[in-house]
Design an enzyme around this catalytic site. Structure first.
Site, short mmCIF file in Angstrom:
data_model
loop_
_atom_site.label_atom_id
_atom_site.label_comp_id
_atom_site.label_asym_id
_atom_site.label_seq_id
_atom_site.Cartn_x
_atom_site.Cartn_y
_atom_site.Cartn_z
N ASP A 122 -11.44 2.81 -23.55
CA ASP A 122 -10.12 2.37 -23.99
C ASP A 122 -9.16 3.55 -24.10
OD1 ASP A 122 -8.10 0.72 -25.60
OD2 ASP A 122 -8.70 2.25 -27.05
N GLU A 131 -9.51 3.20 -18.67
CA GLU A 131 -8.25 2.47 -18.81
C GLU A 131 -7.14 3.52 -18.74
OE1 GLU A 131 -6.00 -0.64 -21.84
OE2 GLU A 131 -6.92 1.18 -22.60
#
Length: 670
Positions: free
Chosen positions: A337, A390
């Site tokens: 993330d 990401e």
């Protein structure tokens, strides 16, 4: 090593001016690995501190040892059910490393220091402040239903979980991941929190039937606020207890492996919850133990704390966290993330309008090195494991081997694609779609770096936004999704939904991702219980009854998704080289390309159909439609005949009937 030996420079000559910076990154990595090897013997041992810190039973000494890293603290005390929460009776002492520890002999504590009993650690900081904390490496955390207080919980089950997944191989998945992004808590239709066991029993079979070969699990690590979607982590080594026990999570993963499904974890090392009571913030009383001090340690946009990736002990903590989840729970890889936020001091909040932005002082070299170390560790633990970033800035070399001058990820999320689709649907009429822009957005990626393409993930469906299906059909989804009636809004929405997903799958990357329920056009948005919605679960669930009801058109979208995934699997489509454009006509809204021996012909025109339309083919021969979106089972109008053969003419073109808003896939007959 000279700059000319870096493979990434040879492949990407435009990076030549930045060869010294790339070389410096590589040298810094080698220096870090050398230091780790000198100190610990290997990165595997360096990432093994979860077996040192925290609570462990030592057979030789016949008792439990608890260790904690808290350098700025004046004194620590262990307390819990075992000592009736006496705040002073069990002081900890510093050992030879400077860590705090306490030993509890088995014979003395075997009846009190037991499975499921609760504990905390009392920390007296350098200023004399008295803080009750949860051990940093704790394996389980539970919340009291009445007081809402979170507490560490001892987890000593009598029987160890028995894995039966030794035959599972990741090779095929790593070759071409087809990822089903999911959240255990919101995976059920009930108005409440779903469990690991319910997911294993009722959702995994759906995913298997849909043809996906991997799941990406969100919100695994413990987080105090359910509505954070798992992104404000408090306890990094504790699987969230709101979904069940650690053994039930292991069972879920074991069952997935036996179904041939890989399990990727959405890992949050980009930031941590700022809560002092539940998380790591000010654990030893200072603001700079795990995190950067002052303003640099706080992310204004996320209201959370930022790790100091340059600190040896933080690297130990985060790398051990990676190893823990792979060793203990058999996770097959990670989706990191917020990689963009980590890579830059400005967290990516600049315009990347020049290549210098990837190499200037805005880059956080400590975070970049951490990613190199993390990817090295992951692939030493399992060479076929999958690491996904990401990352939206387009950092060069993100998905190249470290020795080539890269950062070592296997895939990056193609985050520009869903943004493009949302902007297009929001701001353009159907007749205004720009096919040149569309082609660019779906193909603009490095030739030697792999991407995960997706039309929408959880990000696009969060409250304040809507799923693609809802953007396309809005309120009509509440009243007009029956197959027994015709509705122009719904017809348009279903047609475009199918085009978007096939284009994204076949053109956009080397892997594909779908968010749970979006394969059948799940309506509305995602919103977790919060004060603003009166703590409702209405939008924190998946309405499977919609796709399970035969007379609703959700079944048609689901059938199309299944056919797409089957096509991609059968022809190993995403493992093939980038697509080659065969034809693009902006006014007639016709696009054709070839990938992996398959020919994709799209019509995005809202009204016009074309007879005898010439489309160039890569080879002479006879072509036949093997799949098209106008089939009745997919909500189409049966305007195409799959039995027809389309021979090429002298110019290697075939003449096709191309209805409006249709995609057809053709293959040359041998």
């Amino acid at each position: 090593m000279s700059k000319h030996t870096l493979t990434i420079i040879k492949d990407e000559p435009w990076l030549e001016p930045f060869a010294p910076a790339i070389q410096s990154r590589l040298e810094r990595f080698h220096k870090a690995i050398h230091a780790i090897n000198e100190s610990m013997g290997s990165i595997l041992e360096f990432a093994n501190f979860h077996t040192y810190y925290g609570i462990h039973f030592e057979p030789v000494r016949n008792g439990w040892i608890y260790r904690e890293w808290a350098p700025a603290a004046r004194q620590l005390y262990l307390m819990g059910d075992f000592n009736w929460w006496d705040r002073n009776s069990h002081p900890m002492k510093r050992n030879h490393r400077g860590d705090w520890e306490i030993f509890l002999p088995y014979e003395q504590y075997k009846h009190t220091f037991i499975h499921q009993s609760k504990i905390k650690v009392r920390v007296i900081d350098s200023q004399g402040r008295d803080l009750d904390r949860i051990p940093a490496y704790i394996r389980r955390v539970v919340q009291d239903e009445k007081t809402h207080d979170f507490t560490g919980q001892l987890w000593f089950p009598e029987e160890q979980f028995s894995w039966t997944d030794s035959d599972f191989s990741l090779q095929e998945v790593a070759h071409m991941p087809l990822i089903y992004e999911c959240h255990v808590g919101m995976a059920q239709e009930k108005l409440g929190v779903g469990t690991y066991r319910e997911f294993e029993e009722s959702i995994l079979p759906r995913i298997k039937d849909a043809g996906y070969n991997a799941i990406q699990m969100m919100a695994v690590m413990e987080h105090p606020y359910y509505g954070s979607f798992g992104y404000h982590v408090s306890n990094f080594f504790a699987p969230s207890s709101r979904f069940g026990t650690p053994e039930e999570l292991k069972s879920l993963i074991n069952t997935a492996h036996r179904m041939g499904i890989a399990v990727i974890m959405d890992i949050v090392h980009s930031h941590a919850v700022k809560n002092v009571n539940e998380g790591l913030n000010e654990f030893d009383g200072s603001d700079h133990q795990y995190f950067h001090p002052g303003d640099r340690g706080y992310h204004e946009g996320w209201d959370s704390k930022l790790f100091d990736y340059g600190k040896w002990e933080v690297q130990e903590f985060l790398l051990s966290n990676i190893r823990y989840w792979m060793d203990e729970f058999h996770f097959d890889g990670f989706r990191f993330d917020g990689a963009t936020s980590m890579l830059y001091h400005h967290h990516g909040h600049v315009s990347f309008d020049s290549a210098e932005k990837y190499f200037d002082e805005g880059v956080d070299q400590d975070a970049l090195l951490y990613f190199q170390l993390a990817n090295t560790l992951i692939h030493q633990l399992n060479p076929d494991a999958i690491s996904i970033a990401e990352e939206v800035s387009g950092m060069p070399g993100l998905c190249r081997k470290i020795e080539d001058g890269g950062i070592g990820f296997d895939f990056r999320l193609a985050m520009g694609i869903p943004d493009f689709w949302i902007k297009t649907l929001k701001h353009k009429l159907d007749e205004q779609w720009d096919l040149f822009e569309l082609w660019h957005e779906l193909t603009n990626r490095p030739k030697k770096e792999k991407s995960i393409a997706y039309a929408e993930s959880h990000d696009q469906a969060l409250v304040g936004d809507k799923s693609l299906a809802f953007w396309l059909m809005d309120k009509e989804m509440y009243t007009s999704m029956s197959v027994l009636e015709q509705n122009l809004v719904v017809d348009r929405g279903i047609a475009i939904h199918k085009l978007i997903r096939m284009l994204t799958l076949s053109l956009g990357g080397e892997g594909y991702l779908n968010f749970i329920g979006n394969e059948f056009g799940h309506p509305e948005w995602v919103d977790f219980p919060r004060e603003g919605n009166n703590w409702s679960y209405q939008y924190a669930r998946r309405q499977w009854s919609l796709v399970d009801t035969p007379h609703l058109r959700y079944q048609q979208l689901n059938a199309w998704d299944k056919a797409m995934i089957h096509l991609a699997t059968k022809y190993e489509l995403l493992a093939q080289p980038h697509a080659t454009q065969l034809y693009l006509e902006p006014n007639k809204k016709i696009l054709a390309y070839e990938r992996g021996g398959l020919i994709f012909v799209f019509s995005f025109h809202p009204t016009d159909s074309y007879f005898g339309f010439p489309i160039p083919m890569p080879k002479a021969g006879d072509y036949q439609i093997i799949l098209h979106s106008d089939q009745k089972e997919f909500g189409g109008f049966e305007r195409l005949d799959k039995k027809l053969i389309y021979p090429t003419d002298k110019e290697n073109k075939v003449s096709l009937y191309i209805p409006n808003r249709v995609v057809m896939v053709l293959k040359r007959k041998k």
